[in-house]
Design an enzyme around this catalytic site. Structure first.
Site, mmCIF file in Angstrom:
data_model
loop_
_atom_site.group_PDB
_atom_site.id
_atom_site.type_symbol
_atom_site.label_atom_id
_atom_site.label_comp_id
_atom_site.label_asym_id
_atom_site.label_seq_id
_atom_site.Cartn_x
_atom_site.Cartn_y
_atom_site.Cartn_z
ATOM 1 N N VAL A 118 -14.413 31.081 3.462
ATOM 2 C CA VAL A 118 -13.858 29.920 2.784
ATOM 3 C C VAL A 118 -13.781 28.799 3.806
ATOM 4 O O VAL A 118 -13.357 29.016 4.956
ATOM 5 C CB VAL A 118 -12.453 30.212 2.203
ATOM 6 C CG1 VAL A 118 -11.908 28.978 1.491
ATOM 7 C CG2 VAL A 118 -12.484 31.409 1.265
ATOM 8 N N CYS A 119 -14.206 27.609 3.412
ATOM 9 C CA CYS A 119 -14.060 26.417 4.246
ATOM 10 C C CYS A 119 -14.740 26.621 5.612
ATOM 11 O O CYS A 119 -15.846 27.142 5.690
ATOM 12 C CB CYS A 119 -12.575 26.085 4.367
ATOM 13 S SG CYS A 119 -12.189 24.410 4.926
ATOM 14 N N THR A 120 -14.063 26.264 6.700
ATOM 15 C CA THR A 120 -14.666 26.348 8.031
ATOM 16 C C THR A 120 -14.743 27.774 8.570
ATOM 17 O O THR A 120 -15.271 27.992 9.664
ATOM 18 C CB THR A 120 -13.902 25.464 9.024
ATOM 19 O OG1 THR A 120 -12.509 25.806 8.982
ATOM 20 C CG2 THR A 120 -14.083 23.989 8.683
ATOM 21 N N GLY A 133 -16.883 26.234 -0.211
ATOM 22 C CA GLY A 133 -16.524 24.948 0.368
ATOM 23 C C GLY A 133 -15.072 24.901 0.804
ATOM 24 O O GLY A 133 -14.448 25.913 1.103
ATOM 25 N N THR A 172 -19.640 24.802 3.428
ATOM 26 C CA THR A 172 -18.344 24.754 4.101
ATOM 27 C C THR A 172 -17.654 23.474 3.636
ATOM 28 O O THR A 172 -18.139 22.782 2.731
ATOM 29 C CB THR A 172 -18.529 24.792 5.631
ATOM 30 O OG1 THR A 172 -17.236 24.922 6.259
ATOM 31 C CG2 THR A 172 -19.212 23.544 6.170
#
Length: 231
Positions: free
Chosen positions: A110-112, A160, A130
């Site tokens: 998830v994300c970074t 993202g 990301t």
């Protein structure tokens, strides 16, 4: 608790979430809330030790396991947060990801958190996503950046920024238990987004809002992440 009646032969699915200081709590708690309701799901929150992990929200999360006693994941999930830059340089964290990924059916972020997968060599030659403010850095870990909330490339699923974790979780539940189960869980948690502003992505947000946020937060944060990736 699950929102559907699980057949007696429903397999147990062990879902391991990596925890580290500076984690964005919703990167973890949003998909964890959905995945915990999947029939057969068993969740583990794992960190280097069982000491409380400070999140970016002013409270801490207590891990259920440490690296030494963590069960083998069927689904490995790596959340993101401003603490990713420091975690990129932690050999024990990267080794844990590598070790767990070897036996996992699904490897996710998830994300970074995508950059931690990348540092472990898991995004080389793959399509990935990301948080929008860091997407231009994905080639540094060998990935092709895709502008999407969820990207599947083989057994690797990246999502993202922050709230995209719910989309990833429901997508994966649909793959594992079918769309009816995923839809029941989506209904149970009333995930029916109707935000007050149509501006959750730079493609839709007012240009001035995007520019201001980048100047206040993400220009420096992305530069810090780039430095950690190049170190």
């Amino acid at each position: 608790m699950t929102e559907t009646t699980a057949p007696e032969n429903t397999p147990q699915t062990t879902i391991v979430f990596l925890l580290f200081p500076g984690i964005t709590q919703l990167d973890f708690t949003a998909p964890a809330q959905a995945l915990s309701r999947m029939p057969g799901a068993v969740l583990a929150g794992v960190a280097a030790s069982r000491a409380p992990i400070a999140t970016d929200s002013g409270f801490s999360i207590v891990p259920t396991h440490d690296f030494a006693d963590c069960p083998q994941a069927d689904i490995l999930c790596v959340p993101g947060g401003h603490g990713v830059a420091a975690a990129l340089g932690d050999a024990a964290t990267i080794a844990f990801i590598e070790r767990q990924a070897t036996g996992a059916q699904w490897v996710t972020s998830v994300c970074t958190g995508a950059f931690l997968l990348g540092r472990a060599g898991l995004l080389q030659g793959r399509r990935a996503t990301t948080h929008w403010a860091y997407a231009h850095l994905l080639p540094l870990v060998g990935a092709e950046a895709v502008d999407a909330r969820v990207v599947e490339d083989g057994r690797v699923v990246t999502s993202g920024g922050v709230t995209s974790g719910l989309d990833f979780a429901l997508t994966l539940i649909g793959r594992l238990r079918g769309p009816t189960v995923a839809q029941a869980i989506q209904l149970a948690i009333e995930y029916d987004p109707a935000p007050p502003f149509a501006g959750g992505h730079p493609n839709r947000a007012p240009q001035a809002v995007t520019a201001g946020l980048k100047a206040r937060v993400y220009d420096a944060a992305a530069a810090h992440m780039e430095a950690a990736l190049r170190a």
